[in-house]
Scaffold this motif. Structure first.
Motif, PDB file in Angstrom:
ATOM      1  N   ASP A 108      41.004  35.576  38.296  1.00 32.78           N
ATOM      2  CA  ASP A 108      40.305  35.261  37.050  1.00 32.78           C
ATOM      3  C   ASP A 108      41.233  34.405  36.194  1.00 32.78           C
ATOM      4  O   ASP A 108      42.336  34.821  35.863  1.00 32.78           O
ATOM      5  N   GLY A 109      40.811  33.200  35.872  1.00 29.45           N
ATOM      6  CA  GLY A 109      41.636  32.330  35.046  1.00 29.45           C
ATOM      7  C   GLY A 109      41.208  30.887  35.178  1.00 29.45           C
ATOM      8  O   GLY A 109      40.508  30.520  36.127  1.00 29.45           O
ATOM      9  N   PRO A 110      41.625  30.045  34.253  1.00 25.61           N
ATOM     10  CA  PRO A 110      41.197  28.645  34.255  1.00 25.61           C
ATOM     11  C   PRO A 110      41.694  27.856  35.458  1.00 25.61           C
ATOM     12  O   PRO A 110      41.108  26.834  35.825  1.00 25.61           O
ATOM     13  N   ASP A 111      42.775  28.330  36.086  1.00 24.12           N
ATOM     14  CA  ASP A 111      43.321  27.627  37.237  1.00 24.12           C
ATOM     15  C   ASP A 111      42.844  28.216  38.561  1.00 24.12           C
ATOM     16  O   ASP A 111      43.320  27.838  39.632  1.00 24.12           O
ATOM     17  N   GLN A 112      41.900  29.168  38.495  1.00 25.93           N
ATOM     18  CA  GLN A 112      41.368  29.812  39.695  1.00 25.93           C
ATOM     19  C   GLN A 112      39.911  29.377  39.917  1.00 25.93           C
ATOM     20  O   GLN A 112      39.217  29.000  38.976  1.00 25.93           O
ATOM     21  N   PRO A 113      39.448  29.405  41.173  1.00 25.08           N
ATOM     22  CA  PRO A 113      38.076  28.950  41.479  1.00 25.08           C
ATOM     23  C   PRO A 113      37.027  29.751  40.728  1.00 25.08           C
ATOM     24  O   PRO A 113      37.158  30.966  40.561  1.00 25.08           O
ATOM     25  N   GLN A 114      36.003  29.069  40.288  1.00 24.62           N
ATOM     26  CA  GLN A 114      34.867  29.702  39.629  1.00 24.62           C
ATOM     27  C   GLN A 114      33.575  29.227  40.281  1.00 24.62           C
ATOM     28  O   GLN A 114      33.484  28.066  40.677  1.00 24.62           O
ATOM     29  N   ASP A 161      48.983  28.652  44.806  1.00 29.88           N
ATOM     30  CA  ASP A 161      48.794  29.006  43.395  1.00 29.88           C
ATOM     31  C   ASP A 161      47.509  29.789  43.171  1.00 29.88           C
ATOM     32  O   ASP A 161      47.119  30.045  42.029  1.00 29.88           O
ATOM     33  N   LEU A 162      46.842  30.150  44.243  1.00 33.90           N
ATOM     34  CA  LEU A 162      45.642  30.977  44.164  1.00 33.90           C
ATOM     35  C   LEU A 162      45.995  32.408  44.536  1.00 33.90           C
ATOM     36  O   LEU A 162      47.037  32.663  45.142  1.00 33.90           O
ATOM     37  N   PHE A 163      45.132  33.343  44.185  1.00 35.57           N
ATOM     38  CA  PHE A 163      45.417  34.723  44.557  1.00 35.57           C
ATOM     39  C   PHE A 163      44.137  35.540  44.660  1.00 35.57           C
ATOM     40  O   PHE A 163      43.086  35.172  44.116  1.00 35.57           O
ATOM     41  N   LEU A 164      44.253  36.643  45.393  1.00 36.28           N
ATOM     42  CA  LEU A 164      43.210  37.661  45.461  1.00 36.28           C
ATOM     43  C   LEU A 164      43.691  38.894  44.711  1.00 36.28           C
ATOM     44  O   LEU A 164      44.840  39.304  44.849  1.00 36.28           O
ATOM     45  N   GLU A 165      42.798  39.467  43.940  1.00 36.47           N
ATOM     46  CA  GLU A 165      43.070  40.719  43.230  1.00 36.47           C
ATOM     47  C   GLU A 165      42.549  41.872  44.078  1.00 36.47           C
ATOM     48  O   GLU A 165      41.478  41.787  44.676  1.00 36.47           O
ATOM     49  N   VAL A 166      43.309  42.965  44.139  1.00 30.93           N
ATOM     50  CA  VAL A 166      42.937  44.124  44.947  1.00 30.93           C
ATOM     51  C   VAL A 166      42.247  45.170  44.085  1.00 30.93           C
ATOM     52  O   VAL A 166      42.786  45.587  43.052  1.00 30.93           O
ATOM     53  N   ARG A 167      41.058  45.592  44.513  1.00 33.69           N
ATOM     54  CA  ARG A 167      40.326  46.659  43.838  1.00 33.69           C
ATOM     55  C   ARG A 167      40.030  47.770  44.843  1.00 33.69           C
ATOM     56  O   ARG A 167      39.490  47.494  45.914  1.00 33.69           O
ATOM     57  N   ALA A 168      40.356  49.006  44.510  1.00 31.34           N
ATOM     58  CA  ALA A 168      40.087  50.131  45.398  1.00 31.34           C
ATOM     59  C   ALA A 168      38.601  50.474  45.347  1.00 31.34           C
ATOM     60  O   ALA A 168      38.055  50.726  44.277  1.00 31.34           O
ATOM     61  N   THR A 169      37.960  50.474  46.529  1.00 30.67           N
ATOM     62  CA  THR A 169      36.535  50.810  46.596  1.00 30.67           C
ATOM     63  C   THR A 169      36.278  51.803  47.724  1.00 30.67           C
ATOM     64  O   THR A 169      35.509  51.540  48.654  1.00 30.67           O
TER      65      THR A 169
END
Length: 287
Positions: A171-177, A149-157
Motif C-alpha cells: 500500500d503506497g504511492p510507489d506500489q501497484p494499484q 522496490d515492490l513488496f508483499l504484505e503478509v496477513r494471517a488467514t
C-alpha cells in the motif's frame, strides 16, 4: 462509456487466465485501461502472470519488479509438475527469481518449491511460521517480502489450515494499484477452502476472511490458489457482495461448512508430508 464491442475486445485480450466471466463490467473497464493485451500487468512497473495447473486446478503467480535493474521476481504457490514451464517463463522474461513462496501447506498437490531450489540455485523458499513446515524463511503477520522496490504484505488467514496466509501487494504511492491479494485457499472465487482437516476451523476461517481480507479496499483484486469452475480472478468487493458462504452470518457459515460432505483429498497422503519439507522428496520414484 465503452461499447459492448469494445468491452468484448478487452475481455478477449485476457485469453491466458486473467479476466474471465467472474468480473463485473466496471472491473473489465478498469483492467482494460491499465493492462495491455501482451503484458497482463497492473502497472508499467509490475510484471504479473497467472498460470494454471489443470490436474489440481492450481494457480501459480509470477510477480517481478520491471523497473529494477535485476528484475527480481517471486513465484506464489508453484506446482512440482509445472516447474519447467515456470522456469522457462522466468528466463524468457529476463527475470531473476528470488523466492518461491506458499500460501499454506497444500493437500492437493506437491509444491514446486523444492524443485525450483534445485534447478535455480539461490532461490529461497518462504512459508508461514505457523505452518510448522520447513523453508529458508518463515513469515509472520505484518512481515514484508520485498522484490526490488515492490513488496508483499503478509496477513494471517488461518482456518483452512493453521498456517494459511494471504499475501497482499503493498500500500503506497510507489506500489501497484489497485492492490492484489493472493488468498490461497482461505478465500476462493464464490467460495472458500474446506475446514475439516489439517487443523481447520470454520469459526477461525470466517474471522480470518472478515478481519484480514474483507477489510481491504473493495477494488483489491483477489487471486486464489485454486478454481474449479473456470473463473480466474475476483475482487474483495465482489466477494463481500456475492460469496455464497462468507456473506452469511457466522453460525450459518459454520453450518454450511459442517455439511459439505466432501471426499477425502486423493493427494493428501502424498502432498502434505512432501510439502512439510518444502516439496523435497525422491521425485524419481514418483514419476
Amino acid at each position: 462509456m465503452l461499447s459492448k464491442f469494445q468491452l468484448l475486445k478487452i475481455s478477449a485480450a485476457f485469453s491466458t487466465p486473467t479476466l474471465q466471466k467472474g468480473h463485473s463490467l466496471q472491473q473489465i473497464v478498469a483492467f482494460g485501461s491499465r493492462m495491455g493485451p501482451a503484458s497482463y500487468t497492473t502497472s508499467s512497473r509490475l510484471i504479473f502472470r497467472q498460470m494454471f495447473e489443470k490436474e489440481s486446478s492450481t494457480y501459480t503467480y509470477l510477480l517481478a519488479d520491471a523497473s529494477h535493474p535485476d528484475k527480481p521476481a517471486l513465484l506464489v504457490d508453484p506446482v512440482d509438475k509445472t516447474v519447467d514451464r515456470d522456469i522457462s517463463l522466468v528466463k524468457g522474461l529476463g527475470l531473476k527469481l528470488m523466492y518461491a513462496i506458499n500460501t499454506h501447506v497444500h493437500a492437493d498437490h506437491v509444491t514446486g518449491t523444492g524443485l525450483l531450489k534445485s534447478k535455480l540455485p539461490g532461490v529461497k523458499s518462504i512459508i508461514s511460521k505457523a505452518s510448522n513446515a520447513k523453508a529458508d524463511r518463515f513469515v509472520e503477520p505484518g512481515d514484508k517480502i520485498c522484490f526490488g522496490d515492490l513488496f508483499l504484505e503478509v496477513r494471517a488467514t488461518p482456518g483452512h489450515t493453521q498456517g494459511c496466509v494471504t499475501y497482499v501487494t503493498g500500500d503506497g504511492p510507489d506500489q501497484p494499484q489497485p492492490r492484489i491479494a493472493f488468498t490461497g485457499d482461505a478465500l476462493l472465487i464464490r467460495g472458500c477452502g474446506r475446514t475439516d482437516f489439517q487443523g481447520g476451523s470454520s469459526d477461525q476461517l470466517y474471522d480470518s476472511v472478515h478481519s484480514q481480507i474483507f477489510t481491504l479496499p473493495g477494488d483489491t483484486l483477489m487471486y486464489p490458489a485454486h478454481d474449479y469452475k473456470g473463473f480466474s480472478a475476483s475482487s474483495v468487493g465482489e466477494e463481500m457482495q456475492y460469496n455464497p458462504h462468507l456473506t452469511k452470518d457466522k453460525e450459518t457459515f459454520k453450518g454450511i461448512m459442517a455439511n459439505l460432505k466432501l471426499p477425502y483429498p486423493k493427494m493428501i497422503d502424498i502432498a502434505v508430508p512432501a510439502n512439510m519439507v518444502c516439496g523435497l522428496q525422491d521425485f524419481e520414484s514418483n514419476l
